[in-house]
Design a protein around this motif. Structure first.
Motif, short mmCIF file in Angstrom:
data_model
loop_
_atom_site.label_atom_id
_atom_site.label_comp_id
_atom_site.label_asym_id
_atom_site.label_seq_id
_atom_site.Cartn_x
_atom_site.Cartn_y
_atom_site.Cartn_z
N GLU A 105 0.98 -95.66 95.19
CA GLU A 105 2.24 -95.33 94.72
C GLU A 105 3.33 -96.52 94.50
OE1 GLU A 105 3.03 -92.56 94.12
OE2 GLU A 105 1.54 -91.37 94.91
N ILE A 106 2.69 -97.64 95.45
CA ILE A 106 3.40 -99.10 95.04
C ILE A 106 3.10 -99.41 93.80
CG2 ILE A 106 3.22 -101.48 95.86
CD1 ILE A 106 3.31 -100.35 98.88
N ASN A 107 1.86 -99.13 93.38
CA ASN A 107 1.35 -99.56 92.00
C ASN A 107 2.11 -98.83 90.99
OD1 ASN A 107 -0.69 -101.39 92.88
ND2 ASN A 107 -2.19 -99.86 93.01
N CYS A 108 2.36 -97.66 91.18
CA CYS A 108 3.21 -96.63 90.47
C CYS A 108 4.52 -97.33 90.25
CB CYS A 108 3.20 -95.20 90.78
SG CYS A 108 1.60 -94.35 90.61
N LEU A 109 5.08 -97.69 91.49
CA LEU A 109 6.46 -98.26 91.49
C LEU A 109 6.61 -99.42 90.58
CD1 LEU A 109 7.43 -97.38 95.07
CD2 LEU A 109 8.77 -96.52 93.05
N GLU A 110 5.51 -100.13 90.69
CA GLU A 110 5.32 -101.51 89.94
C GLU A 110 5.34 -101.35 88.55
OE1 GLU A 110 3.53 -104.63 93.20
OE2 GLU A 110 2.13 -103.27 92.02
N GLN A 111 4.97 -99.97 88.22
CA GLN A 111 4.72 -99.84 86.52
C GLN A 111 6.01 -99.21 85.87
OE1 GLN A 111 1.97 -100.78 84.79
NE2 GLN A 111 1.39 -101.73 86.99
N GLY A 112 6.91 -98.93 86.96
CA GLY A 112 8.48 -98.26 86.48
C GLY A 112 8.25 -96.82 86.87
N GLU A 113 7.24 -96.02 87.39
CA GLU A 113 7.34 -94.74 87.67
C GLU A 113 8.12 -94.52 88.90
OE1 GLU A 113 4.37 -91.06 89.02
OE2 GLU A 113 3.41 -92.96 87.86
N THR A 114 9.59 -94.17 88.63
CA THR A 114 10.33 -94.13 89.59
C THR A 114 10.17 -92.94 90.54
OG1 THR A 114 12.14 -94.93 88.02
CG2 THR A 114 13.07 -94.04 89.88
N ASP A 115 9.56 -91.75 90.09
CA ASP A 115 9.40 -90.83 91.00
C ASP A 115 8.35 -91.19 92.16
OD1 ASP A 115 10.63 -88.59 90.12
OD2 ASP A 115 9.14 -87.75 89.01
N ALA A 116 7.65 -91.92 91.93
CA ALA A 116 6.78 -92.58 92.83
C ALA A 116 7.30 -93.04 94.51
CB ALA A 116 5.84 -93.79 92.50
N TRP A 117 8.80 -93.36 94.13
CA TRP A 117 9.46 -93.66 95.50
C TRP A 117 9.52 -92.52 96.35
CZ3 TRP A 117 11.34 -97.44 98.42
CH2 TRP A 117 12.41 -97.26 99.16
N TRP A 118 9.85 -91.31 96.22
CA TRP A 118 9.81 -90.36 97.05
C TRP A 118 8.46 -89.86 97.53
CZ3 TRP A 118 7.15 -85.59 96.76
CH2 TRP A 118 6.83 -85.21 95.34
N ARG A 119 7.42 -90.08 96.63
CA ARG A 119 6.05 -89.90 97.07
C ARG A 119 5.49 -91.13 98.35
NH1 ARG A 119 5.21 -89.04 91.31
NH2 ARG A 119 4.15 -91.08 91.46
N PHE A 120 5.88 -92.07 98.18
CA PHE A 120 5.65 -93.37 98.75
C PHE A 120 6.41 -92.98 100.06
CE2 PHE A 120 8.01 -97.42 100.44
CZ PHE A 120 6.94 -98.04 100.71
N ILE A 121 7.57 -92.61 100.20
CA ILE A 121 8.42 -92.15 101.33
C ILE A 121 7.63 -91.10 102.20
CG2 ILE A 121 10.33 -91.14 102.52
CD1 ILE A 121 10.95 -93.88 101.15
N TYR A 122 7.02 -90.10 101.30
CA TYR A 122 6.16 -89.08 101.97
C TYR A 122 5.13 -89.77 103.02
CZ TYR A 122 3.09 -85.12 102.50
OH TYR A 122 2.34 -84.28 102.99
N PHE A 123 4.37 -90.59 102.18
CA PHE A 123 3.18 -91.01 102.84
C PHE A 123 3.51 -91.95 104.02
CE2 PHE A 123 1.08 -90.09 98.17
CZ PHE A 123 0.43 -89.01 98.88
N LEU A 124 4.59 -92.39 103.74
CA LEU A 124 4.87 -93.24 105.11
C LEU A 124 5.28 -92.27 106.30
CD1 LEU A 124 7.33 -96.19 103.65
CD2 LEU A 124 4.96 -96.39 104.28
N SER A 125 5.93 -91.15 105.83
CA SER A 125 6.36 -90.17 106.95
C SER A 125 5.22 -89.29 107.55
CB SER A 125 7.48 -89.18 106.03
OG SER A 125 8.30 -90.04 105.58
N VAL A 126 4.15 -89.13 106.78
CA VAL A 126 3.17 -88.54 107.62
C VAL A 126 2.41 -89.26 108.74
CG1 VAL A 126 0.62 -87.48 107.08
CG2 VAL A 126 2.57 -87.53 105.14
#
Length: 178
Positions: A18-39
Protein backbone atom coordinates in the motif's frame (compact mmCIF):
# COMPACT_ATOMS: atom_id res chain seq x y z
CA UNK A 1 -10.01 -35.07 5.75
CA UNK A 2 -7.33 -32.42 5.94
CA UNK A 3 -8.10 -29.25 7.87
CA UNK A 4 -8.11 -26.08 5.79
CA UNK A 5 -5.41 -23.83 7.07
CA UNK A 6 -6.11 -20.10 7.13
CA UNK A 7 -3.56 -18.16 5.09
CA UNK A 8 -0.99 -16.37 7.23
CA UNK A 9 -1.59 -12.65 7.69
CA UNK A 10 1.54 -10.94 6.36
CA UNK A 11 1.12 -7.36 7.56
CA UNK A 12 4.58 -6.06 6.54
CA UNK A 13 4.08 -7.17 2.93
CA UNK A 14 0.53 -5.78 2.78
CA UNK A 15 1.54 -2.44 4.34
CA UNK A 16 4.55 -2.13 2.05
CA UNK A 17 2.38 -2.81 -1.01
CA UNK A 18 0.00 0.00 0.00
CA UNK A 19 2.91 2.38 0.67
CA UNK A 20 4.19 1.61 -2.84
CA UNK A 21 0.72 2.39 -4.23
CA UNK A 22 0.63 5.66 -2.26
CA UNK A 23 4.06 6.59 -3.61
CA UNK A 24 2.69 6.02 -7.12
CA UNK A 25 -0.11 8.50 -6.38
CA UNK A 26 -2.89 5.96 -5.81
CA UNK A 27 -4.83 7.88 -3.17
CA UNK A 28 -7.26 5.01 -2.44
CA UNK A 29 -4.35 3.08 -0.98
CA UNK A 30 -4.57 5.30 2.14
CA UNK A 31 -7.72 3.63 3.45
CA UNK A 32 -6.31 0.18 2.67
CA UNK A 33 -3.06 1.14 4.42
CA UNK A 34 -5.07 2.19 7.50
CA UNK A 35 -7.01 -1.08 7.35
CA UNK A 36 -3.83 -3.19 7.37
CA UNK A 37 -2.45 -1.17 10.30
CA UNK A 38 -5.75 -1.80 12.12
CA UNK A 39 -5.88 -5.58 11.82
CA UNK A 40 -4.68 -7.35 14.97
CA UNK A 41 -1.69 -9.68 14.77
CA UNK A 42 -3.91 -12.75 14.50
CA UNK A 43 -5.56 -11.21 11.43
CA UNK A 44 -9.03 -11.65 12.91
CA UNK A 45 -9.99 -8.35 14.50
CA UNK A 46 -9.97 -4.68 13.59
CA UNK A 47 -8.87 -1.98 16.04
CA UNK A 48 -10.65 1.32 15.70
CA UNK A 49 -8.40 3.93 17.19
CA UNK A 50 -8.23 7.35 15.58
CA UNK A 51 -4.51 7.73 16.31
CA UNK A 52 -2.92 5.47 13.71
CA UNK A 53 0.36 5.47 15.61
CA UNK A 54 -1.45 3.51 18.35
CA UNK A 55 -2.63 0.78 15.98
CA UNK A 56 -0.99 -2.63 16.23
CA UNK A 57 0.43 -2.41 12.72
CA UNK A 58 2.28 0.88 13.23
CA UNK A 59 5.31 -1.08 14.45
CA UNK A 60 5.60 -2.73 11.03
CA UNK A 61 6.69 0.59 9.49
CA UNK A 62 10.31 1.54 9.12
CA UNK A 63 11.60 5.08 9.79
CA UNK A 64 11.72 5.93 6.08
CA UNK A 65 8.06 4.96 5.64
CA UNK A 66 7.02 6.91 8.74
CA UNK A 67 8.42 10.12 7.26
CA UNK A 68 5.99 9.84 4.32
CA UNK A 69 2.77 9.34 6.27
CA UNK A 70 1.91 13.04 6.68
CA UNK A 71 2.27 13.60 2.93
CA UNK A 72 0.02 10.62 2.20
CA UNK A 73 -2.60 11.81 4.72
CA UNK A 74 -2.54 15.35 3.34
CA UNK A 75 -2.91 14.19 -0.27
CA UNK A 76 -5.75 11.84 0.68
CA UNK A 77 -7.74 14.71 2.20
CA UNK A 78 -7.14 16.87 -0.87
CA UNK A 79 -8.02 14.26 -3.51
CA UNK A 80 -10.40 11.69 -2.01
CA UNK A 81 -14.15 12.18 -2.26
CA UNK A 82 -16.16 11.64 0.92
CA UNK A 83 -18.71 8.84 0.98
CA UNK A 84 -22.09 9.57 2.49
CA UNK A 85 -22.74 8.24 5.97
CA UNK A 86 -26.19 6.72 5.88
CA UNK A 87 -26.75 6.97 9.62
CA UNK A 88 -24.89 7.96 12.74
CA UNK A 89 -23.78 4.39 13.45
CA UNK A 90 -21.86 3.38 10.36
CA UNK A 91 -18.82 4.76 8.68
CA UNK A 92 -17.17 3.77 5.42
CA UNK A 93 -13.50 2.82 5.31
CA UNK A 94 -12.91 5.85 3.07
CA UNK A 95 -14.43 8.29 5.57
CA UNK A 96 -12.85 6.63 8.61
CA UNK A 97 -9.44 6.89 6.94
CA UNK A 98 -10.07 10.59 6.22
CA UNK A 99 -10.89 11.28 9.86
CA UNK A 100 -7.70 9.48 10.86
CA UNK A 101 -5.76 11.57 8.33
CA UNK A 102 -7.05 14.77 9.96
CA UNK A 103 -6.14 13.43 13.40
CA UNK A 104 -2.68 12.36 12.27
CA UNK A 105 -1.90 15.76 10.78
CA UNK A 106 -3.30 17.55 13.83
CA UNK A 107 -1.09 15.56 16.21
CA UNK A 108 2.07 14.90 14.20
CA UNK A 109 2.34 17.54 11.48
CA UNK A 110 0.65 20.76 12.65
CA UNK A 111 2.16 22.73 9.75
CA UNK A 112 0.41 20.57 7.14
CA UNK A 113 -2.75 20.54 9.28
CA UNK A 114 -2.85 24.34 9.41
CA UNK A 115 -2.20 24.57 5.68
CA UNK A 116 -5.29 22.54 4.70
CA UNK A 117 -7.37 24.86 2.49
CA UNK A 118 -10.86 25.97 3.59
CA UNK A 119 -12.49 24.05 0.72
CA UNK A 120 -11.04 20.80 2.09
CA UNK A 121 -12.54 21.50 5.50
CA UNK A 122 -15.90 22.16 3.82
CA UNK A 123 -15.62 18.97 1.77
CA UNK A 124 -15.15 16.85 4.91
CA UNK A 125 -17.42 18.94 7.19
CA UNK A 126 -20.18 16.35 7.57
CA UNK A 127 -17.65 13.68 8.51
CA UNK A 128 -15.94 15.91 11.07
CA UNK A 129 -19.17 16.97 12.77
CA UNK A 130 -20.94 13.60 12.62
CA UNK A 131 -18.00 11.29 13.26
CA UNK A 132 -19.19 8.60 15.69
CA UNK A 133 -16.69 9.39 18.44
CA UNK A 134 -18.25 6.71 20.65
CA UNK A 135 -15.89 4.41 18.76
CA UNK A 136 -12.91 5.93 20.59
CA UNK A 137 -14.10 7.96 23.60
CA UNK A 138 -10.52 8.48 24.80
CA UNK A 139 -10.03 10.87 21.92
CA UNK A 140 -13.12 13.02 22.41
CA UNK A 141 -10.94 16.12 22.83
CA UNK A 142 -9.34 15.54 19.42
CA UNK A 143 -12.80 15.39 17.87
CA UNK A 144 -13.78 18.59 19.66
CA UNK A 145 -10.65 20.33 18.36
CA UNK A 146 -11.45 19.25 14.79
CA UNK A 147 -14.99 20.61 15.06
CA UNK A 148 -13.61 23.85 16.51
CA UNK A 149 -11.11 24.18 13.63
CA UNK A 150 -13.86 23.44 11.11
CA UNK A 151 -15.93 26.19 12.70
CA UNK A 152 -13.09 28.70 12.22
CA UNK A 153 -12.86 27.70 8.55
CA UNK A 154 -16.58 27.49 7.81
CA UNK A 155 -18.93 28.51 10.64
CA UNK A 156 -22.19 28.27 8.70
CA UNK A 157 -21.51 24.78 7.33
CA UNK A 158 -20.43 23.62 10.80
CA UNK A 159 -23.63 24.91 12.38
CA UNK A 160 -25.72 23.43 9.59
CA UNK A 161 -24.30 19.93 10.04
CA UNK A 162 -24.33 20.25 13.81
CA UNK A 163 -28.04 21.11 13.72
CA UNK A 164 -28.80 18.14 11.47
CA UNK A 165 -26.70 15.85 13.70
CA UNK A 166 -28.55 17.02 16.83
CA UNK A 167 -31.90 16.36 15.13
CA UNK A 168 -30.86 12.83 14.14
CA UNK A 169 -29.60 12.09 17.63
CA UNK A 170 -32.82 13.44 19.17
CA UNK A 171 -34.92 11.25 16.84
CA UNK A 172 -32.84 8.22 17.77
CA UNK A 173 -32.99 9.08 21.50
CA UNK A 174 -29.21 8.99 21.89
CA UNK A 175 -26.95 11.45 23.69
CA UNK A 176 -24.48 13.74 21.99
CA UNK A 177 -20.83 13.57 23.00
CA UNK A 178 -19.78 17.17 22.39
Amino acid sequence: QAERKKPEFNRPALVKAEINCLEQGETDAWWRFIYFLSVTDDGNHIEDKIDIKKLTGWNSLNIEDETKIADFAFRYLLVQKPEIMIDGNSLSSVDSAAFKAFCYLQAYDPQKYESLPANIWKKWAKLIVCYPIWIDQDNLIIHQQLVKKLYTKSPQITLNYLGKYINVENRNARGIDF
